[in-house]
Design a protein around this motif. Structure first.
Motif, mmCIF file in Angstrom:
data_model
loop_
_atom_site.group_PDB
_atom_site.id
_atom_site.type_symbol
_atom_site.label_atom_id
_atom_site.label_comp_id
_atom_site.label_asym_id
_atom_site.label_seq_id
_atom_site.Cartn_x
_atom_site.Cartn_y
_atom_site.Cartn_z
ATOM 1 N N GLU A 47 -4.152 -0.277 -4.137
ATOM 2 C CA GLU A 47 -3.478 -0.760 -4.473
ATOM 3 C C GLU A 47 -2.111 -0.038 -5.419
ATOM 4 O O GLU A 47 -1.411 0.149 -5.370
ATOM 5 C CB GLU A 47 -4.058 -1.655 -5.792
ATOM 6 C CG GLU A 47 -5.038 -2.531 -4.774
ATOM 7 C CD GLU A 47 -5.439 -3.817 -5.687
ATOM 8 O OE1 GLU A 47 -5.394 -3.735 -7.039
ATOM 9 O OE2 GLU A 47 -5.978 -4.551 -5.337
ATOM 10 N N GLY A 48 -2.590 1.557 -5.999
ATOM 11 C CA GLY A 48 -1.487 1.836 -6.849
ATOM 12 C C GLY A 48 -1.147 2.885 -5.704
ATOM 13 O O GLY A 48 0.322 4.040 -6.128
ATOM 14 N N VAL A 49 -1.495 3.084 -4.098
ATOM 15 C CA VAL A 49 -0.444 3.829 -3.288
ATOM 16 C C VAL A 49 0.213 2.980 -2.856
ATOM 17 O O VAL A 49 -0.179 2.253 -1.441
ATOM 18 C CB VAL A 49 -1.620 4.354 -2.228
ATOM 19 C CG1 VAL A 49 -0.802 5.499 -1.501
ATOM 20 C CG2 VAL A 49 -2.796 5.294 -2.997
ATOM 21 N N GLY A 50 1.620 3.078 -3.320
ATOM 22 C CA GLY A 50 2.655 3.071 -2.273
ATOM 23 C C GLY A 50 2.664 2.179 -0.622
ATOM 24 O O GLY A 50 2.793 1.306 -0.759
ATOM 25 N N ALA A 51 2.597 3.119 0.107
ATOM 26 C CA ALA A 51 2.695 2.934 1.525
ATOM 27 C C ALA A 51 1.172 2.281 1.809
ATOM 28 O O ALA A 51 1.090 2.271 2.560
ATOM 29 C CB ALA A 51 2.415 4.583 1.974
ATOM 30 N N LEU A 52 0.076 1.996 0.430
ATOM 31 C CA LEU A 52 -0.873 1.341 1.072
ATOM 32 C C LEU A 52 -1.203 -0.489 0.492
ATOM 33 O O LEU A 52 -1.716 -0.960 0.849
ATOM 34 C CB LEU A 52 -2.492 2.179 0.834
ATOM 35 C CG LEU A 52 -2.325 2.953 1.562
ATOM 36 C CD1 LEU A 52 -3.637 4.046 1.076
ATOM 37 C CD2 LEU A 52 -2.391 3.074 2.976
ATOM 38 N N LYS A 53 -0.282 -0.563 -0.564
ATOM 39 C CA LYS A 53 -0.286 -1.544 -1.595
ATOM 40 C C LYS A 53 0.023 -3.018 -0.886
ATOM 41 O O LYS A 53 1.451 -2.543 0.276
ATOM 42 C CB LYS A 53 0.299 -1.798 -2.547
ATOM 43 C CG LYS A 53 1.059 -2.442 -3.715
ATOM 44 C CD LYS A 53 1.264 -2.699 -4.858
ATOM 45 C CE LYS A 53 0.915 -3.628 -5.426
ATOM 46 N NZ LYS A 53 1.783 -3.586 -6.725
ATOM 47 N N ASN A 54 -0.527 -3.961 0.045
ATOM 48 C CA ASN A 54 -0.693 -4.997 0.190
ATOM 49 C C ASN A 54 -0.847 -4.486 1.999
ATOM 50 O O ASN A 54 -0.274 -5.668 2.734
ATOM 51 C CB ASN A 54 0.283 -5.649 0.128
ATOM 52 C CG ASN A 54 0.805 -6.396 -1.467
ATOM 53 O OD1 ASN A 54 -0.126 -6.645 -1.601
ATOM 54 N ND2 ASN A 54 1.767 -6.234 -1.986
ATOM 55 N N SER A 55 -0.887 -3.590 2.510
ATOM 56 C CA SER A 55 -1.067 -3.337 3.575
ATOM 57 C C SER A 55 -2.630 -3.876 4.498
ATOM 58 O O SER A 55 -3.683 -3.536 4.018
ATOM 59 C CB SER A 55 -1.096 -1.989 3.972
ATOM 60 O OG SER A 55 -1.637 -1.515 5.726
ATOM 61 N N THR A 56 -2.713 -5.018 5.295
ATOM 62 C CA THR A 56 -3.352 -5.495 6.008
ATOM 63 C C THR A 56 -4.188 -4.914 6.216
ATOM 64 O O THR A 56 -5.207 -5.179 7.022
ATOM 65 C CB THR A 56 -2.470 -6.976 6.476
ATOM 66 O OG1 THR A 56 -2.075 -7.121 7.075
ATOM 67 C CG2 THR A 56 -1.795 -8.053 5.557
ATOM 68 N N LYS A 57 -3.280 -4.164 7.439
ATOM 69 C CA LYS A 57 -4.067 -3.141 8.749
ATOM 70 C C LYS A 57 -4.589 -1.654 8.107
ATOM 71 O O LYS A 57 -6.005 -1.722 8.615
ATOM 72 C CB LYS A 57 -2.725 -2.372 8.613
ATOM 73 C CG LYS A 57 -3.132 -1.476 10.179
ATOM 74 C CD LYS A 57 -2.046 -0.256 10.774
ATOM 75 C CE LYS A 57 -2.295 0.503 11.890
ATOM 76 N NZ LYS A 57 -0.842 1.572 12.447
ATOM 77 N N PHE A 58 -4.187 -1.812 6.613
ATOM 78 C CA PHE A 58 -5.748 -0.290 5.764
ATOM 79 C C PHE A 58 -7.066 -0.946 5.188
ATOM 80 O O PHE A 58 -7.481 -0.920 5.898
ATOM 81 C CB PHE A 58 -4.850 -0.247 4.889
ATOM 82 C CG PHE A 58 -5.200 1.088 3.731
ATOM 83 C CD1 PHE A 58 -6.032 2.095 4.406
ATOM 84 C CD2 PHE A 58 -6.150 -0.093 2.822
ATOM 85 C CE1 PHE A 58 -6.822 3.027 3.146
ATOM 86 C CE2 PHE A 58 -7.010 1.186 1.968
ATOM 87 C CZ PHE A 58 -7.592 2.614 2.267
ATOM 88 N N GLN A 59 -6.592 -2.409 4.530
ATOM 89 C CA GLN A 59 -7.284 -3.333 4.594
ATOM 90 C C GLN A 59 -8.291 -3.498 5.467
ATOM 91 O O GLN A 59 -9.647 -3.040 4.926
ATOM 92 C CB GLN A 59 -7.052 -4.458 3.371
ATOM 93 C CG GLN A 59 -6.210 -3.767 2.368
ATOM 94 C CD GLN A 59 -5.493 -5.345 1.525
ATOM 95 O OE1 GLN A 59 -5.865 -6.195 2.800
ATOM 96 N NE2 GLN A 59 -4.629 -5.038 1.049
ATOM 97 N N LYS A 60 -7.774 -3.840 6.249
ATOM 98 C CA LYS A 60 -8.911 -4.522 8.006
ATOM 99 C C LYS A 60 -9.726 -3.673 8.661
ATOM 100 O O LYS A 60 -10.871 -3.409 8.855
ATOM 101 C CB LYS A 60 -7.660 -4.903 8.897
ATOM 102 C CG LYS A 60 -7.942 -6.698 8.389
ATOM 103 C CD LYS A 60 -6.779 -6.494 9.742
ATOM 104 C CE LYS A 60 -6.145 -8.564 8.743
ATOM 105 N NZ LYS A 60 -5.582 -9.045 10.512
ATOM 106 N N ASN A 61 -8.697 -2.533 8.468
ATOM 107 C CA ASN A 61 -10.136 -0.784 9.154
ATOM 108 C C ASN A 61 -10.752 -0.621 8.172
ATOM 109 O O ASN A 61 -11.756 -0.066 8.057
ATOM 110 C CB ASN A 61 -8.843 -0.023 9.272
ATOM 111 C CG ASN A 61 -7.955 -0.029 10.183
ATOM 112 O OD1 ASN A 61 -7.700 -1.088 11.897
ATOM 113 N ND2 ASN A 61 -6.626 0.401 10.727
ATOM 114 N N VAL A 62 -10.623 -1.118 6.649
ATOM 115 C CA VAL A 62 -11.683 -0.185 5.820
ATOM 116 C C VAL A 62 -12.923 -1.113 6.151
ATOM 117 O O VAL A 62 -13.885 -0.465 6.096
ATOM 118 C CB VAL A 62 -10.762 0.106 4.404
ATOM 119 C CG1 VAL A 62 -12.194 0.576 3.111
ATOM 120 C CG2 VAL A 62 -9.840 1.364 4.545
#
Length: 271
Positions: free
Chosen positions: A197-212
């Motif tokens: 959430e503190g990483v600009g490129a990943l904040k609110n990234s549903t793609k990243f969240q789903k993959n994790v």
């Protein structure tokens, strides 16, 4: 009372006693059968429980299953067998700095906090590229899953972009987020997502969240771990250029300050 009636009464009493004894004998037999049956059921239940326990104990863990998985989903921005070659930087950069790290490694955290920004600036300027090789050996030495899970999450960040990967890696190693070596914090997806959430490129990234959360790159993380094992490198952080280790002057250890790192990297680039 006549003798005849007395005899009849005694006979009847004997019959009642015989019938009662037979009924009691049947009840005792039934009780013994129930006890035996119950004992057999209990023994079978215990045996079944032990068998199930043994079966579960021998069942491969999720990470072992990921390690044996033949079909590997590779993050974007990777090359090589199973996507285990991760090179970040300008294509025309002539030199490549190999960086070997374990996400749970406290010395790696110290190195990143001190030297990480210098490396990012050098890469952005085209001074050299970096080739990242992730390790998971601390999970074995200290037990746990944090190294593997964080490496899989780094794969999810890399799938977003190389810049997201570098920023997320720096966040994992930061003073605010990096746990003690014995603390298996990174084994929890929620903690990894909270850091993102503190990483600009990943904040609110549903793609990243789903993959994790889905463990999309778990098998890739295990293949990357194998690449580290095959490299011959024995500890982290390890830096290499031109096939040679970069060390602080007069030491066999990685340079842990910007000045020591600049001295070592300039020497390696000229070499």
């Amino acid at each position: 009372m006549s003798a005849r009636n007395s005899h009849s009464n005694k006979a009847a009493a004997r019959d009642r006693l015989r019938i009662e004894r037979e009924r009691q004998a049947k009840k005792d037999k039934t009780r013994r059968q129930l006890v035996v049956a119950g004992t057999i059921v209990a023994v079978l239940a215990i045996a079944g429980g032990v068998g199930y326990g043994i079966m579960q104990a021998n069942k491969p863990s999720a990470w072992e299953a990921a390690k044996d998985k033949k079909q590997v989903t590779e993050p974007a921005n990777t090359t090589g067998a199973n996507g285990t070659t991760v090179v970040i930087g300008k294509k025309d950069a002539k030199k490549t700095l190999e960086l070997y790290e374990d996400a749970r490694c406290p010395i790696c955290a110290t190195f990143e906090q001190s030297v990480g920004k210098t490396i990012e600036k050098d890469v952005a300027a085209g001074k050299y590229k970096i080739r990242y090789v992730g390790a998971t050996f601390i999970d074995n030495s200290d037990s746990g899953e944090g190294s593997k899970n964080a490496l899989s999450a780094l794969g999810a960040a890399l799938d977003v972009s190389p810049e997201a990967f570098l920023e997320y890696k720096a966040a994992l190693y930061s003073k605010d987020n990096h746990p003690a070596e014995q603390d298996d914090k990174f084994a929890k997806d929620d903690d990894l997502l909270k850091i993102a959430e503190g990483v600009g490129a990943l904040k609110n990234s549903t793609k990243f969240q789903k993959n994790v959360q889905a463990g999309t790159f778990d098998a890739w993380a295990m293949k990357m771990s194998d690449a580290f094992s095959d490299s011959g490198v024995e500890g982290t952080p390890t830096l290499k250029m031109n096939g040679k280790k970069l060390t602080a002057e007069g030491s066999e250890n990685a340079p842990m300050t910007p000045d020591a790192f600049n001295t070592a990297i300039d020497k390696a680039i000229k070499g």
